[in-house]
Structure formats: structure tokens, C-alpha cells
Design a protein around this motif. Sequence first.
Motif, short mmCIF file in Angstrom:
data_model
loop_
_atom_site.label_atom_id
_atom_site.label_comp_id
_atom_site.label_asym_id
_atom_site.label_seq_id
_atom_site.Cartn_x
_atom_site.Cartn_y
_atom_site.Cartn_z
N LYS A 138 13.42 -3.51 3.78
CA LYS A 138 12.98 -2.20 4.27
C LYS A 138 11.55 -2.23 4.81
CE LYS A 138 16.00 0.27 1.09
NZ LYS A 138 16.08 1.17 -0.08
N THR A 140 8.32 -3.41 7.20
CA THR A 140 8.12 -3.78 8.60
C THR A 140 7.78 -5.27 8.67
OG1 THR A 140 5.74 -3.38 8.58
CG2 THR A 140 7.18 -1.48 9.10
N ASP A 142 5.17 -6.59 9.92
CA ASP A 142 3.76 -6.73 9.54
C ASP A 142 3.60 -6.67 8.02
OD1 ASP A 142 2.94 -6.99 12.15
OD2 ASP A 142 2.27 -4.90 12.35
N GLN A 143 4.33 -5.77 7.37
CA GLN A 143 4.25 -5.68 5.91
C GLN A 143 4.78 -6.95 5.26
OE1 GLN A 143 6.48 -1.98 5.60
NE2 GLN A 143 4.69 -0.95 4.71
N ARG A 144 5.80 -7.53 5.84
CA ARG A 144 6.34 -8.79 5.29
C ARG A 144 5.32 -9.91 5.39
NH1 ARG A 144 12.51 -8.81 7.67
NH2 ARG A 144 13.03 -6.75 6.89
#
Length: 160
Positions: A138, A140, A142-144
Motif C-alpha cells: 500500500k 508509494t 518513494d515510501q518503499r
Amino acid sequence: MSHLPAPSSTTAPPAPAHAKRRSVAELSHDFRLANGRLARRVRQEQADNELTSGQFSALGAVFRLGPMTLSALSEEERVTPPSMNRTVNALVEAGLVDRAGSAEDGRKVVLTVTDTGLALVRETRKRRDDWIARRILKLTPDQRQVLAAATDIMKELANS
């Protein structure tokens, strides 16, 4: 009548909460709380069993490191040998760990994980990994990337 300046189109939006500057004390506090909450939540994802977190941790250590003595397991888990003996007794009684005499030293007892213990650890790991993976999906891209970098930092902290 308000004395605040009128909004300007050049005014930057407020920084997201995760981007605000924190003192080292605030960051360490927030990190510790978040890490503890996540760890507790992940521990809830386990195969059906009645093990305490300490018992599962000891079982996991023997699973991960292979056959070992009670004293080695005590050191690994950072508990006293009498405390670990009680934990191992519960694991043996549950059929998850076997005790056997050491081939090199008959005075020592070696602990090994039984087939039932192996299945329990594997099922619990699968449930926990699946739970986290569903949440990571879930995020983004960038968050990953941030999570991947944070994971490396967390490993460094844990090993220091």
C-alpha cells in the motif's frame, strides 16, 4: 478583525509531520514507541499456539542457529540459565524442542527443534511476513525506498 497577514501564493504548505525537525531525544522516543508498537502488532500474527513471546523467541533462536546448549541459548536470548531452563521445559513438554546428550561431551545437553517446532516457526514467519507485505504494497514507491533505507539503519542500530 484579524492581524494575520493574508495568505500568499508563495507560502509553502506546512511540512508533513514526518519531515519536521526533531531533537535526538524526541526522535529516539518516537522511534522507540513506533518500533515497539509495530513489534507487538507483528507478534499477534502467529500460528495457533499457546507460546509466550519468550518461548517463541527461544524456539526461533534454536530454529535459526541450529542445535545448541542451554547455556548458549541463554546467552543468545540474554536470560539466566534457570529462566531459560523453564522456557525449554515448556518447549519440550509442547513437543517443539528435543533434548539430547552431546556427542562431544556427555555432560552437555543439546537442544534441537522438532518437526512440529519447525512447522510452527515456518507458519508464524509466513503469517508475519504476509501481514507486513500486505501493508508495504500500500506504500508509494518513494515510501518503499525510505523504508528500505530505514531497514538498513535499524539493522545497524540492532547490531551495535
